[in-house]
Scaffold this motif. Structure first.
Motif, PDB file in Angstrom:
ATOM      1  N   ALA B   9       0.875  -1.193   0.000  1.00 43.98           N
ATOM      2  CA  ALA B   9       0.000   0.000   0.000  1.00 43.98           C
ATOM      3  C   ALA B   9       0.899   1.226   0.000  1.00 43.98           C
ATOM      4  CB  ALA B   9      -0.898   0.001   1.235  1.00 43.98           C
ATOM      5  N   TYR B  10       0.516   2.254  -0.745  1.00 45.43           N
ATOM      6  CA  TYR B  10       1.292   3.496  -0.666  1.00 45.43           C
ATOM      7  C   TYR B  10       0.430   4.724  -0.920  1.00 45.43           C
ATOM      8  CZ  TYR B  10       1.915   2.187  -5.665  1.00 45.43           C
ATOM      9  OH  TYR B  10       1.727   1.761  -6.953  1.00 45.43           O
ATOM     10  N   ASP B  11       0.865   5.800  -0.266  1.00 40.12           N
ATOM     11  CA  ASP B  11       0.312   7.130  -0.497  1.00 40.12           C
ATOM     12  C   ASP B  11       1.182   7.730  -1.603  1.00 40.12           C
ATOM     13  OD1 ASP B  11      -0.076   9.855  -0.518  1.00 40.12           O
ATOM     14  OD2 ASP B  11       0.145  10.131   1.639  1.00 40.12           O
ATOM     15  N   HIS B  57      -2.409   6.386  -5.830  1.00 40.47           N
ATOM     16  CA  HIS B  57      -2.244   5.617  -4.606  1.00 40.47           C
ATOM     17  C   HIS B  57      -2.465   4.130  -4.845  1.00 40.47           C
ATOM     18  CE1 HIS B  57      -2.531   9.607  -2.975  1.00 40.47           C
ATOM     19  NE2 HIS B  57      -3.754   9.744  -3.466  1.00 40.47           N
ATOM     20  N   ALA B  58      -2.061   3.322  -3.880  1.00 39.71           N
ATOM     21  CA  ALA B  58      -2.349   1.888  -3.963  1.00 39.71           C
ATOM     22  C   ALA B  58      -2.682   1.337  -2.594  1.00 39.71           C
ATOM     23  CB  ALA B  58      -1.164   1.137  -4.551  1.00 39.71           C
ATOM     24  N   LEU B  59      -3.658   0.455  -2.564  1.00 39.18           N
ATOM     25  CA  LEU B  59      -3.922  -0.336  -1.365  1.00 39.18           C
ATOM     26  C   LEU B  59      -3.501  -1.778  -1.602  1.00 39.18           C
ATOM     27  CD1 LEU B  59      -5.969   2.168  -0.939  1.00 39.18           C
ATOM     28  CD2 LEU B  59      -7.007   0.634   0.712  1.00 39.18           C
ATOM     29  N   LYS B  76       7.130  -9.184   6.664  1.00 37.48           N
ATOM     30  CA  LYS B  76       6.362  -7.939   6.653  1.00 37.48           C
ATOM     31  C   LYS B  76       6.991  -6.918   7.592  1.00 37.48           C
ATOM     32  CE  LYS B  76       2.143  -8.239   8.218  1.00 37.48           C
ATOM     33  NZ  LYS B  76       0.692  -8.571   8.248  1.00 37.48           N
ATOM     34  N   ASN B  80       8.884  -3.409   6.618  1.00 37.30           N
ATOM     35  CA  ASN B  80       8.263  -2.158   7.066  1.00 37.30           C
ATOM     36  C   ASN B  80       9.197  -1.321   7.934  1.00 37.30           C
ATOM     37  OD1 ASN B  80       5.854  -2.220   5.665  1.00 37.30           O
ATOM     38  ND2 ASN B  80       4.840  -3.496   7.203  1.00 37.30           N
ATOM     39  N   LYS B  85       7.338   5.629   5.820  1.00 41.33           N
ATOM     40  CA  LYS B  85       5.967   5.363   6.282  1.00 41.33           C
ATOM     41  C   LYS B  85       4.897   5.550   5.215  1.00 41.33           C
ATOM     42  CE  LYS B  85       6.473   5.778  11.242  1.00 41.33           C
ATOM     43  NZ  LYS B  85       6.041   6.483  12.463  1.00 41.33           N
ATOM     44  N   ASP B  86       5.251   6.137   4.074  1.00 44.17           N
ATOM     45  CA  ASP B  86       4.231   6.252   3.016  1.00 44.17           C
ATOM     46  C   ASP B  86       4.187   5.035   2.101  1.00 44.17           C
ATOM     47  OD1 ASP B  86       6.663   7.230   2.066  1.00 44.17           O
ATOM     48  OD2 ASP B  86       5.814   8.979   1.066  1.00 44.17           O
ATOM     49  N   ARG B  88       3.842   0.787   2.729  1.00 43.05           N
ATOM     50  CA  ARG B  88       3.721  -0.287   3.714  1.00 43.05           C
ATOM     51  C   ARG B  88       3.512  -1.624   3.012  1.00 43.05           C
ATOM     52  NH1 ARG B  88       5.753   0.825   8.454  1.00 43.05           N
ATOM     53  NH2 ARG B  88       7.075   1.800   6.865  1.00 43.05           N
ATOM     54  N   VAL B  89       4.176  -2.642   3.543  1.00 43.98           N
ATOM     55  CA  VAL B  89       3.940  -4.005   3.091  1.00 43.98           C
ATOM     56  C   VAL B  89       2.803  -4.548   3.936  1.00 43.98           C
ATOM     57  CG1 VAL B  89       4.937  -6.300   2.887  1.00 43.98           C
ATOM     58  CG2 VAL B  89       6.348  -4.279   2.431  1.00 43.98           C
ATOM     59  N   VAL B  90       1.709  -4.938   3.293  1.00 43.62           N
ATOM     60  CA  VAL B  90       0.563  -5.392   4.078  1.00 43.62           C
ATOM     61  C   VAL B  90       0.438  -6.910   4.127  1.00 43.62           C
ATOM     62  CG1 VAL B  90      -0.768  -3.253   3.910  1.00 43.62           C
ATOM     63  CG2 VAL B  90      -1.041  -4.982   2.136  1.00 43.62           C
ATOM     64  N   PHE B 127      -6.238  13.045  -1.670  1.00 40.82           N
ATOM     65  CA  PHE B 127      -6.859  11.718  -1.662  1.00 40.82           C
ATOM     66  C   PHE B 127      -8.208  11.627  -2.368  1.00 40.82           C
ATOM     67  CE2 PHE B 127      -4.241  11.896   2.338  1.00 40.82           C
ATOM     68  CZ  PHE B 127      -3.166  11.209   1.772  1.00 40.82           C
ATOM     69  N   TYR B 239      -6.843   5.004  -7.098  1.00 45.30           N
ATOM     70  CA  TYR B 239      -6.280   3.994  -6.193  1.00 45.30           C
ATOM     71  C   TYR B 239      -6.255   2.633  -6.893  1.00 45.30           C
ATOM     72  CZ  TYR B 239      -7.342   7.320  -2.452  1.00 45.30           C
ATOM     73  OH  TYR B 239      -7.398   8.438  -1.663  1.00 45.30           O
TER      74      TYR B 239
END
Lengths: 245, 245
Positions: B9-11, B57-59, B76, B80, B85-86, B88-90, B127, B239
């Protein structure tokens, strides 16, 4: 001249706090720049209900300013066109000449937000404090919070740098609630000392995760010593929600 | 060597897009830097399902990489800790040697978000795309969207710079729905051309606000000419939600 009251929302992430400082990007300097532009370079300065620190957000900061202009219902639009997108004017109204955003404030409401998610959403990184491996006991936090509701000397709960002599404040409401993926602290009082909400958030979290007992909150309060209260919670979980007059 | 699949996921706000480029901050370069660090400076490169543009963006972006390490369930966390912080490995899992994040993808889901609020929240500025004075007719947009569902040549709906020769794609689902203060477009297909979702968002919004008729979407599609489709919608409403295999 008319006195105008405006309600302001901002994302505090990219600001060095609310208050103007030389060579820093602050919320106040952006607002005052917009006001000066709108007044064709005449000096117009805004007065806010109070400052907020770098990283702290607002949904309901209140300011006032005096103006010879009569923009009727176009104030909000005129200012928002001139402001950067991380500051928005959400409401403007004309008020009595003796309205004062700072001295007239009778109450403020703040919210502090933590996020529970195992991996913090990248979209939340500036907007809630990640609990990570902590799973605080909300009932314990609520129990601890009871010692803060009412009128108390909050010396233990403000920055040692606080200049104000009178540290007696009244907290009218202090609630903690899990809302979906967030833990939300909401506090309403007649006024708050420097770093007071973030110190309260830090103390109550320590109770929630078992480092302290709910009863310790009373001891910390009665000690009137900032060193008793542990770490101030990070700025980016804090929101100024409302100022009442 | 093991092949690992990771969901990211990324902003996208502070990235010059997904794909590595010299002297630019990209999502891929941050991920590859973290992988190289974790492998004590051995070259390890990730392959993603596809690139995303600056601001997108991506989730649920998906990557794969090969590694001699066996971190079991600590992948993970290990990544991380090394990532900004923008990003993240989910999720991380071991996959078969022939799994390929790009060539193995059988479908992707994107979401495009607009916000209705009169004044855009400062927290939403990166966003969702602010509709401002536009109040699109969602039924008209849904009607127009019917001409895009199914298997079509999407030449009119991709950047003129698209290198791919075969512009036939299948859209399995395309919905538009008001969700609270947002208008949300969700589209699922076997694959998407460069700028395709943003071009679709732009075309359907033009129908929603009355600049075009729902029937015009069919005409634009059949023209197979990018110039027919008007402006591409801004990146920050988009997204990448999911990639299926």
């Amino acid at each position: 001249m008319k006195r105008m009251k405006a309600t302001i929302a901002y994302d505090g992430t990219n600001f060095a706090g609310y208050q103007s400082q030389p060579n820093m990007r602050t919320v106040q300097s952006e607002i005052d720049k917009a006001l000066v532009k709108l007044h064709k370079d005449d000096s117009v300065y805004s007065v806010a209900s109070g400052r907020t620190d770098s990283g702290v957000h607002a949904l309901g900061q209140v300011i006032h300013f005096d103006t010879p202009l009569d923009l009727a219902d176009r104030w909000k639009m005129a200012l928002n066109v001139l402001l950067p997108k991380d500051v928005r004017v959400v409401h403007v109204e004309e008020v009595a000449d003796d309205f004062h955003a700072r001295y007239g404030a009778t109450g403020k409401t703040y919210v502090y937000r933590w996020s529970y998610s195992e991996v913090q959403s990248p979209f939340e990184r500036n907007f809630a404090v990640h609990l990570g491996r902590w799973n605080p006991n909300v009932e314990r936090m609520q129990e601890g919070a009871q010692h803060l509701i009412g009128t108390h000397d909050f010396t233990s709960f403000c920055s040692a740098k606080t200049a104000t002599t009178n540290k007696v404040r009244t907290i009218r409401k202090l609630s903690l609630e899990r809302q979906g993926d967030h833990l939300v602290l909401e506090v309403e009082g007649d006024g708050f000392l420097y770093n007071m909400v973030r110190t309260i958030a830090g103390v109550l979290l320590a109770v929630g995760i078992g480092w302290d007992e709910p009863e310790d909150v009373r001891k910390i309060r009665d000690a009137k010593d900032r060193k008793m209260a542990g770490k101030t919670a990070p700025a980016h979980g804090l929101y100024l929600m409302e100022v009442t007059y």
